[in-house]
Design a protein around this motif. Structure first.
Motif, PDB file in Angstrom:
ATOM      1  N   GLY A 107    -119.176  -0.699  79.216  1.00  0.00           N
ATOM      2  CA  GLY A 107    -118.462  -1.306  80.341  1.00  0.00           C
ATOM      3  C   GLY A 107    -118.788  -0.591  81.644  1.00  0.00           C
ATOM      4  O   GLY A 107    -119.086  -1.211  82.664  1.00  0.00           O
ATOM      5  N   LEU A 110    -122.561  -1.236  82.707  1.00  0.00           N
ATOM      6  CA  LEU A 110    -122.752  -2.598  83.209  1.00  0.00           C
ATOM      7  C   LEU A 110    -122.133  -2.756  84.600  1.00  0.00           C
ATOM      8  O   LEU A 110    -122.737  -3.328  85.498  1.00  0.00           O
ATOM      9  CB  LEU A 110    -122.147  -3.624  82.235  1.00  0.00           C
ATOM     10  CG  LEU A 110    -122.949  -3.904  80.967  1.00  0.00           C
ATOM     11  CD1 LEU A 110    -122.115  -4.704  79.961  1.00  0.00           C
ATOM     12  CD2 LEU A 110    -124.221  -4.681  81.306  1.00  0.00           C
ATOM     13  N   ALA A 111    -120.925  -2.207  84.772  1.00  0.00           N
ATOM     14  CA  ALA A 111    -120.255  -2.324  86.067  1.00  0.00           C
ATOM     15  C   ALA A 111    -121.039  -1.570  87.155  1.00  0.00           C
ATOM     16  O   ALA A 111    -121.166  -2.049  88.281  1.00  0.00           O
ATOM     17  CB  ALA A 111    -118.830  -1.799  85.973  1.00  0.00           C
ATOM     18  N   PHE A 114    -124.283  -3.548  88.081  1.00  0.00           N
ATOM     19  CA  PHE A 114    -124.064  -4.683  88.963  1.00  0.00           C
ATOM     20  C   PHE A 114    -123.452  -4.269  90.302  1.00  0.00           C
ATOM     21  O   PHE A 114    -123.014  -5.103  91.083  1.00  0.00           O
ATOM     22  CB  PHE A 114    -123.193  -5.737  88.285  1.00  0.00           C
ATOM     23  CG  PHE A 114    -123.941  -6.537  87.256  1.00  0.00           C
ATOM     24  CD1 PHE A 114    -124.797  -7.571  87.648  1.00  0.00           C
ATOM     25  CD2 PHE A 114    -123.815  -6.259  85.903  1.00  0.00           C
ATOM     26  CE1 PHE A 114    -125.495  -8.297  86.700  1.00  0.00           C
ATOM     27  CE2 PHE A 114    -124.521  -6.986  84.955  1.00  0.00           C
ATOM     28  CZ  PHE A 114    -125.365  -8.006  85.345  1.00  0.00           C
ATOM     29  N   GLY A 115    -123.425  -2.968  90.543  1.00  0.00           N
ATOM     30  CA  GLY A 115    -123.045  -2.465  91.851  1.00  0.00           C
ATOM     31  C   GLY A 115    -121.563  -2.545  92.197  1.00  0.00           C
ATOM     32  O   GLY A 115    -121.202  -2.640  93.367  1.00  0.00           O
ATOM     33  N   PHE A 116    -120.704  -2.474  91.191  1.00  0.00           N
ATOM     34  CA  PHE A 116    -119.276  -2.476  91.502  1.00  0.00           C
ATOM     35  C   PHE A 116    -118.843  -1.096  92.010  1.00  0.00           C
ATOM     36  O   PHE A 116    -119.434  -0.083  91.634  1.00  0.00           O
ATOM     37  CB  PHE A 116    -118.458  -2.878  90.274  1.00  0.00           C
ATOM     38  CG  PHE A 116    -118.474  -4.357  90.030  1.00  0.00           C
ATOM     39  CD1 PHE A 116    -117.625  -5.198  90.737  1.00  0.00           C
ATOM     40  CD2 PHE A 116    -119.367  -4.923  89.120  1.00  0.00           C
ATOM     41  CE1 PHE A 116    -117.654  -6.569  90.534  1.00  0.00           C
ATOM     42  CE2 PHE A 116    -119.393  -6.301  88.920  1.00  0.00           C
ATOM     43  CZ  PHE A 116    -118.538  -7.122  89.629  1.00  0.00           C
ATOM     44  N   TYR A 120    -113.472  -0.162  90.822  1.00  0.00           N
ATOM     45  CA  TYR A 120    -113.651  -1.148  89.748  1.00  0.00           C
ATOM     46  C   TYR A 120    -114.181  -0.495  88.476  1.00  0.00           C
ATOM     47  O   TYR A 120    -113.698  -0.785  87.379  1.00  0.00           O
ATOM     48  CB  TYR A 120    -114.605  -2.265  90.197  1.00  0.00           C
ATOM     49  CG  TYR A 120    -113.932  -3.312  91.045  1.00  0.00           C
ATOM     50  CD1 TYR A 120    -113.165  -4.321  90.452  1.00  0.00           C
ATOM     51  CD2 TYR A 120    -114.050  -3.303  92.434  1.00  0.00           C
ATOM     52  CE1 TYR A 120    -112.536  -5.278  91.219  1.00  0.00           C
ATOM     53  CE2 TYR A 120    -113.418  -4.249  93.214  1.00  0.00           C
ATOM     54  CZ  TYR A 120    -112.651  -5.247  92.603  1.00  0.00           C
ATOM     55  OH  TYR A 120    -112.022  -6.191  93.346  1.00  0.00           O
TER      56      TYR A 120
END
Lengths: 229, 138
Positions: A107, A110-111, A114-116, A120
């Motif tokens: 998690g 992946l976060a 995707f540039g969170f 977040y």
């Protein structure tokens, strides 16, 4: 007035749930999982009638209060299956620990990928852990507790609804494996789903959920420290 | 009569929950009171201090309706409906993918450990890391 309102919301929740579980028993489709369809129906009703969540919780809170003893009651299948548990202890603990790490880091990565933002990423981190623990971890680390509670729910529904498909797709055969997988990935919602696979699956699932709550509250901060130190 | 027994037994479960909350606060434990209560009840059942009969019917009743108790909490999603648009959808995708991987890896690693510990228990000798296909089937 408040007592009446509370009673109305309690009866509404119970009524919607019973109706949805009848529907589920009739068609046995994973997407008709009562926890999901009842929540959906209730949210649509409340939004349609312009009733806020806070107002609904005047009654909802009373059901919510039973969540504590409901978690405690998982000690019963655990006790009944104690012999299976002792025999499979390395598998239960090893599987849960591996799964917890995979859940947290997949998690997280992946976060990040995707540039969170940090807030977040930290709110995603404890998603596979039961809500009460997850929001504590998230809040302590600098995530957002209410976002985390939604993420925990999504992780829960993934296992509770997707479980049967995941079992088929990844060829999971044993009842223990199903239970440990559901409990580790989808905490209490997964454990409620495990009830459908038998007593062994439920008890394995509740052990997995408990172990991942305990281990997660230690590993979570370490993972966050590694990332943002 | 059965209904009364169920209500009383749910009361007993509630007491364990409260005891768990109390212990959690006193000892500053990182896990929530409900889980502490679960472990406490499990321990007392194992030690035969609490007879199973005392919680059997109440637990079975609650477990039969378990998903219902999550509904008020899950309905809280209505305050976060913006999650279901824009980048929120991407985040949902991430959560789903990660949860699927978690479940699959967990299930397979636990079954792998189970099969290995069985093999170890049976032979009590060195078990090679890669077993032949024939051995696996056995």
């Amino acid at each position: 007035m408040n007592v009446l309102l509370a009673l109305v919301f309690i009866l509404l929740s119970v009524g919607v749930y019973l109706l949805m579980s009848m529907l589920y028993k009739r068609y046995r489709l994973p997407v008709l999982l009562p926890a999901l369809t009842a929540t959906f129906t209730l949210v649509v009703l409340l939004l349609g009638l312009h009733i806020s969540y806070e107002t609904y919780m005047i009654g909802g809170e009373w059901i919510n209060r039973l969540l504590g003893p409901a978690v405690v009651s998982l000690a019963y299948p655990l006790y009944k299956q104690r012999h299976v548990l002792w025999q499979n202890l390395p598998a239960v603990l090893g599987g849960t620990f591996t799964g917890l790490l995979v859940g947290m880091f997949s998690g997280l990565l992946l976060a990040l990928w995707f540039g969170f933002s940090k807030m977040y990423v930290l709110s995603v981190l404890p998603k596979s852990i039961t809500t009460a623990v997850a929001i504590q971890i998230s809040g302590n680390l600098g995530g957002d507790a209410s976002l985390t509670s939604v993420f925990v729910m999504i992780a829960g529904f993934t296992g509770a609804i997707g479980g049967p498909y995941i079992i088929k797709l990844f060829r999971i055969r044993g009842e223990s494996g199903i239970g440990i997988g559901l409990g580790t990935a989808s905490h209490a919602l997964g454990t409620a789903k495990a009830l459908e696979y038998g007593e062994r699956a439920v008890s394995m699932s509740s052990v997995a959920m408990t172990v991942s709550a305990i281990v997660g509250s230690i590993v979570g901060p370490v993972a966050a420290w590694m990332l943002y130190h | 009569m059965k209904i009364i027994r169920i209500i009383v037994q749910i009361g007993v479960l509630y007491v364990f929950f409260l005891a768990g909350e109390f212990l959690q606060k006193q000892l500053q434990l990182p896990v929530p009171g409900s889980i502490v209560g679960l472990l406490l009840l499990f321990a007392l059942l194992l030690l035969k201090i609490v007879p199973v009969k005392m919680i059997e019917e109440g637990s079975s009743f609650i477990l039969a309706y378990l998903p219902m108790f999550f509904i008020p909490a899950t309905a809280g999603i209505m305050n976060h409906l913006d999650m279901f648009s824009g980048r929120g959808l991407l985040l949902i995708g991430i959560l789903v993918v990660s949860s699927v991987i978690t479940m699959a890896v967990t299930a397979h690693s636990s079954e792998w450990i189970a099969s290995r510990s069985k093999a170890l228990g049976n032979r009590r000798t060195f078990v090679p890391l890669i077993r032949s296909k024939k051995e696996k089937e056995a």
